[in-house]
Design a protein around this motif. Structure first.
Motif, short mmCIF file in Angstrom:
data_model
loop_
_atom_site.label_atom_id
_atom_site.label_comp_id
_atom_site.label_asym_id
_atom_site.label_seq_id
_atom_site.Cartn_x
_atom_site.Cartn_y
_atom_site.Cartn_z
N ARG A 1 -9.44 -0.32 2.19
CA ARG A 1 -8.67 0.86 2.30
C ARG A 1 -9.52 1.99 2.89
O ARG A 1 -10.44 1.98 3.24
CB ARG A 1 -8.34 1.20 0.66
CG ARG A 1 -7.51 0.25 0.04
CD ARG A 1 -5.99 0.47 0.34
NE ARG A 1 -5.47 -0.46 -0.37
CZ ARG A 1 -5.13 -2.07 -0.11
NH1 ARG A 1 -5.61 -2.56 0.92
NH2 ARG A 1 -4.32 -2.71 -1.03
N SER B 1 3.54 7.90 2.37
CA SER B 1 2.57 7.00 2.08
C SER B 1 2.18 6.03 2.92
O SER B 1 3.21 5.63 3.51
CB SER B 1 2.88 6.26 0.59
OG SER B 1 2.02 5.26 0.44
N ARG C 1 -3.68 -8.85 -6.75
CA ARG C 1 -2.51 -8.00 -7.45
C ARG C 1 -1.20 -8.10 -6.28
O ARG C 1 -1.44 -7.84 -5.13
CB ARG C 1 -2.93 -6.53 -7.51
CG ARG C 1 -1.84 -5.64 -8.11
CD ARG C 1 -2.32 -4.27 -8.51
NE ARG C 1 -2.77 -3.40 -7.31
CZ ARG C 1 -3.14 -2.32 -7.58
NH1 ARG C 1 -3.39 -1.55 -8.68
NH2 ARG C 1 -3.66 -1.66 -6.14
N ASN D 1 -5.50 6.63 0.96
CA ASN D 1 -5.80 6.37 -0.19
C ASN D 1 -6.61 7.83 -0.48
O ASN D 1 -7.78 7.82 -0.51
CB ASN D 1 -6.68 4.97 -0.65
CG ASN D 1 -5.98 3.97 -0.75
OD1 ASN D 1 -5.23 3.64 0.14
ND2 ASN D 1 -6.17 3.30 -1.93
N LEU E 1 -10.98 4.42 -12.24
CA LEU E 1 -11.28 3.35 -13.32
C LEU E 1 -12.82 2.99 -13.22
O LEU E 1 -13.28 2.68 -14.13
CB LEU E 1 -10.32 1.80 -12.69
CG LEU E 1 -9.03 1.72 -13.07
CD1 LEU E 1 -8.36 0.46 -12.08
CD2 LEU E 1 -8.62 1.82 -14.49
N PHE F 1 -9.35 -7.21 -7.80
CA PHE F 1 -8.15 -7.83 -7.42
C PHE F 1 -8.37 -8.67 -6.34
O PHE F 1 -7.72 -8.24 -5.23
CB PHE F 1 -6.86 -7.10 -7.45
CG PHE F 1 -6.63 -6.40 -8.79
CD1 PHE F 1 -6.62 -6.92 -9.93
CD2 PHE F 1 -6.13 -4.91 -8.80
CE1 PHE F 1 -6.07 -6.37 -11.25
CE2 PHE F 1 -5.92 -4.22 -9.71
CZ PHE F 1 -6.06 -4.88 -11.07
N ASP G 1 -0.42 -5.95 -2.78
CA ASP G 1 -1.44 -5.33 -2.27
C ASP G 1 -1.61 -5.95 -0.91
O ASP G 1 -1.51 -7.02 -0.77
CB ASP G 1 -2.65 -5.82 -3.13
CG ASP G 1 -3.14 -4.74 -4.05
OD1 ASP G 1 -2.32 -3.64 -3.98
OD2 ASP G 1 -4.04 -5.00 -4.81
N LYS H 1 -11.89 -4.90 -13.13
CA LYS H 1 -11.29 -6.00 -12.53
C LYS H 1 -11.09 -6.02 -11.07
O LYS H 1 -10.18 -5.07 -10.72
CB LYS H 1 -10.28 -6.46 -13.18
CG LYS H 1 -10.25 -6.66 -14.66
CD LYS H 1 -8.86 -6.96 -15.44
CE LYS H 1 -9.02 -7.56 -16.88
NZ LYS H 1 -8.89 -6.52 -17.88
N LEU I 1 -8.33 2.94 -8.30
CA LEU I 1 -9.56 2.46 -8.11
C LEU I 1 -10.61 3.29 -8.85
O LEU I 1 -11.46 3.01 -9.49
CB LEU I 1 -9.92 1.84 -6.78
CG LEU I 1 -11.24 1.23 -6.66
CD1 LEU I 1 -11.65 0.04 -7.50
CD2 LEU I 1 -11.56 1.07 -5.29
N TYR J 1 7.99 0.50 -4.43
CA TYR J 1 7.44 2.08 -4.22
C TYR J 1 7.61 2.34 -2.90
O TYR J 1 8.31 3.53 -2.32
CB TYR J 1 5.80 2.30 -4.72
CG TYR J 1 5.48 3.56 -4.32
CD1 TYR J 1 5.64 4.97 -5.01
CD2 TYR J 1 4.16 3.66 -3.50
CE1 TYR J 1 4.95 5.97 -4.52
CE2 TYR J 1 3.58 4.75 -2.80
CZ TYR J 1 4.13 5.91 -3.83
OH TYR J 1 3.60 7.06 -3.56
O1 LIG Z 1 -8.26 -2.31 -11.22
C1 LIG Z 1 -8.33 -2.36 -9.86
C2 LIG Z 1 -7.29 -1.38 -9.25
C3 LIG Z 1 -7.43 -1.42 -7.87
N1 LIG Z 1 -8.26 -2.50 -7.28
C4 LIG Z 1 -8.21 -2.62 -5.52
O2 LIG Z 1 -8.62 -1.31 -5.24
C5 LIG Z 1 -8.01 -0.97 -4.00
C6 LIG Z 1 -7.36 0.42 -4.01
O3 LIG Z 1 -6.24 0.04 -5.09
P1 LIG Z 1 -5.60 1.59 -5.66
O4 LIG Z 1 -4.72 1.02 -6.80
O5 LIG Z 1 -6.29 2.70 -6.12
O6 LIG Z 1 -4.88 2.24 -4.55
P2 LIG Z 1 -3.71 1.18 -3.65
O7 LIG Z 1 -4.23 0.83 -2.42
O8 LIG Z 1 -2.79 0.33 -4.43
O9 LIG Z 1 -2.75 2.69 -3.46
C7 LIG Z 1 -2.02 3.21 -2.26
O10 LIG Z 1 -0.63 2.61 -2.46
C8 LIG Z 1 -0.02 3.36 -3.54
C9 LIG Z 1 1.30 2.49 -3.48
O11 LIG Z 1 1.33 1.22 -3.77
C10 LIG Z 1 0.00 4.47 -3.54
O12 LIG Z 1 0.49 5.08 -2.22
C11 LIG Z 1 -1.35 5.30 -3.47
O13 LIG Z 1 -1.37 6.70 -3.35
C12 LIG Z 1 -2.25 4.84 -2.42
O14 LIG Z 1 -3.53 5.18 -2.66
C13 LIG Z 1 -6.98 -1.97 -3.54
O15 LIG Z 1 -7.62 -2.92 -3.01
C14 LIG Z 1 -6.85 -2.63 -5.09
O16 LIG Z 1 -6.30 -4.16 -4.96
C15 LIG Z 1 -9.11 -3.40 -7.64
O17 LIG Z 1 -9.54 -4.50 -7.40
N2 LIG Z 1 -8.89 -3.31 -9.21
#
Ligand SMILES: O=c1ccn([C@@H]2O[C@H](COP(=O)(O)OP(=O)(O)O[C@H]3O[C@H](CO)[C@H](O)[C@H](O)[C@H]3O)[C@@H](O)[C@H]2O)c(=O)[nH]1
Length: 304
Positions: free
Chosen positions: A141, A36, A203, A88, A113, A128, A206, A126, A110, A59
Motif C-alpha cells: 500500500r 478513495s 482478506r 492509505n 492495530l 492477511f 483486498d 493477523k 493496519l 465501499y
Molecule cells: O489486520 C489487518 C489489517 C490490515 N492488513 C493489511 O494491511 C494493509 C492495509 O489495510 P488497511 O485495512 O489499513 O487499509 P486498506 O488498504 O484496506 O484501506 C484502504 O481502502 C479502504 C477501503 O477498502 C479505505 O479506502 C481506506 O481509507 C484505505 O486506507 C492491507 O494490505 C491489509 O490486507 C492486515 O494484514 N491485517
C-alpha cells in the motif's frame, strides 16, 4: 464486503441528502469529496487518474457512485468539485492528540492495530496473506501522512477558487509502496516494541498492490507529500503515548462530527486531525466571501 447496504446508506444517501440541502439553501456549489483509491481496478503498476475504474468491494462501488453524482451536478448545474482519491491515510497530528482511534464499529486498519499490539492491548497482528505476487508476499500500500492529506485539501480549495465550474479528480499518495511486513517493522522501530504477528488467509476484496501516481496533483495543485514513511509511524507512536489509558476520552470524542474539531486535547479519528489542519490554514491565510465545504461523508468505511 459484509453489509453492503450500510455503505450505500451512509455514502450515497448521505451525500445525496447533503447536496439537496446545499441546493435548497444556496449554500455552496463547491465541494471537495474524500474519495478513495478503491474506485480503481487493482493494478501492480502505479495508478493514475485515467487508470481503469473497477471497484472490487461495495465501499469502492459507493465511492464511485458519489463521484458520478457530483460529476452530473457539475455538468448540469455549474458546480465545482474536486474528488480526492486517498491512498492509505495514516499517522497522527503533530500535537500528538489527534489520530486514528479504533472504536467498536470502525474498520480494523493496519496502523491502529499495530499500535494496539505495541501497547499490549492486542496479542498479535493477523497479516492477511503472504502469498501475493509482491515484494515479500504481503500486500503493498501507499501510506500517506494525514497532514500531507490536509495540505492537499487546502491546495484543492485554492484550485477550486481560481477555476471555472469543473470536475477534477486527483490521486493523493506518495508513489511508494510498502508491504504489511515493512509497516510492521517500521512500527517496531518507532515504538521500540517487538510486535507479534500471525499469517492468515487473504482478506476478501483486498488488492495485492495499490500505489499512487500523484503527478496530476503535483502539477496542477503544486502539492507534494513531504512527510516520510518513518514519520508516519513515529507520529502514530507519539499519539499512542499521549493517549494511552484514556479510553473514555477516545470513546466520547470519536463520535463528534469530523467538522467540529474540539480544542485542544481531544482525541478522535484521523480525519478530524486532517480537518483541523485545513481549518488552521484557512484561518491563517484566507479572506474570502465564498463558502466552501469539505466533506468526508462516507470516506470512512463502516464495515469490512
Ligand atoms: O489486520 C489487518 C489489517 C490490515 N492488513 C493489511 O494491511 C494493509 C492495509 O489495510 P488497511 O485495512 O489499513 O487499509 P486498506 O488498504 O484496506 O484501506 C484502504 O481502502 C479502504 C477501503 O477498502 C479505505 O479506502 C481506506 O481509507 C484505505 O486506507 C492491507 O494490505 C491489509 O490486507 C492486515 O494484514 N491485517
Amino acid at each position: 464486503m459484509r453489509e453492503p447496504l450500510r455503505y450505500y446508506e451512509n455514502n450515497v444517501v448521505g451525500l445525496l441528502n447533503l447536496v439537496k440541502v446545499l441546493k435548497r439553501h444556496h449554500v455552496s456549489k463547491s465541494l471537495v469529496l474524500s474519495s478513495s483509491c478503491t474506485v480503481y481496478r487493482p493494478s501492480d503498476a502505479k495508478i493514475s487518474e485515467d487508470s481503469l475504474l473497477e471497484p472490487t468491494c461495495p465501499y469502492g462501488n459507493t465511492k464511485r457512485v458519489q463521484e458520478s453524482m457530483l460529476q452530473d451536478l457539475v455538468e448540469s448545474d455549474g458546480w465545482t468539485v474536486s474528488c480526492l482519491r486517498y491512498f492509505n491515510p495514516a499517522g497522527a497530528h503533530s500535537s500528538g492528540f489527534l489520530g486514528e482511534v479504533l472504536y467498536p464499529s470502525s474498520p480494523l486498519m493496519l496502523v491502529p492495530l499495530l499500535r494496539q499490539v505495541a501497547l499490549g492491548q492486542r496479542k498479535e497482528l493477523k497479516i492477511f496473506g503472504d502469498d501475493y505476487d509482491a515484494k515479500d508476499g504481503t500486500a503493498m500500500r501507499d501510506y500517506i501522512h494525514i497532514q500531507d492529506l490536509a495540505d492537499a485539501h487546502v491546495a484543492a480549495l485554492q484550485h477550486l477558487l481560481a477555476g471555472e465550474a469543473a470536475f477534477h479528480v486527483f490521486n493523493l499518495g506518495t508513489g511508494f509502496g510498502r508491504s504489511v511486513l515493512e509497516v510492521l517493522q517500521a512500527y517496531q522501530d518507532a515504538s521500540g516494541c517487538e510486535l507479534q504477528y500471525k499469517i492468515e488467509q487473504r482478506r476478501a476484496g483486498d488488492a495485492a498492490v495499490a500505489v499512487a501516481d500523484s503527478k496530476l496533483a503535483n502539477d496542477l495543485l503544486g502539492w507534494y507529500a513531504h512527510r516520510g514513511f518513518e514519520e508516519i509511524m513515529a507520529s502514530d507512536w507519539t499519539f499512542a503515548l499521549h493517549t494511552k489509558g484514556n479510553d473514555s476520552l477516545y470513546n466520547e470524542s470519536c463520535f463528534i462530527s469530523q467538522h467540529l474539531v474540539p480544542e485542544p486535547y481531544e482525541v478522535g479519528n484521523v480525519y478530524r486531525a486532517m480537518v483541523k489542519e485545513i481549518q488552521k490554514s484557512l484561518k491563517a491565510g484566507w479572506e474570502h466571501e465564498h463558502s466552501f465545504l469539505v466533506t468526508s461523508i462516507g470516506h470512512y468505511p463502516v464495515c469490512h
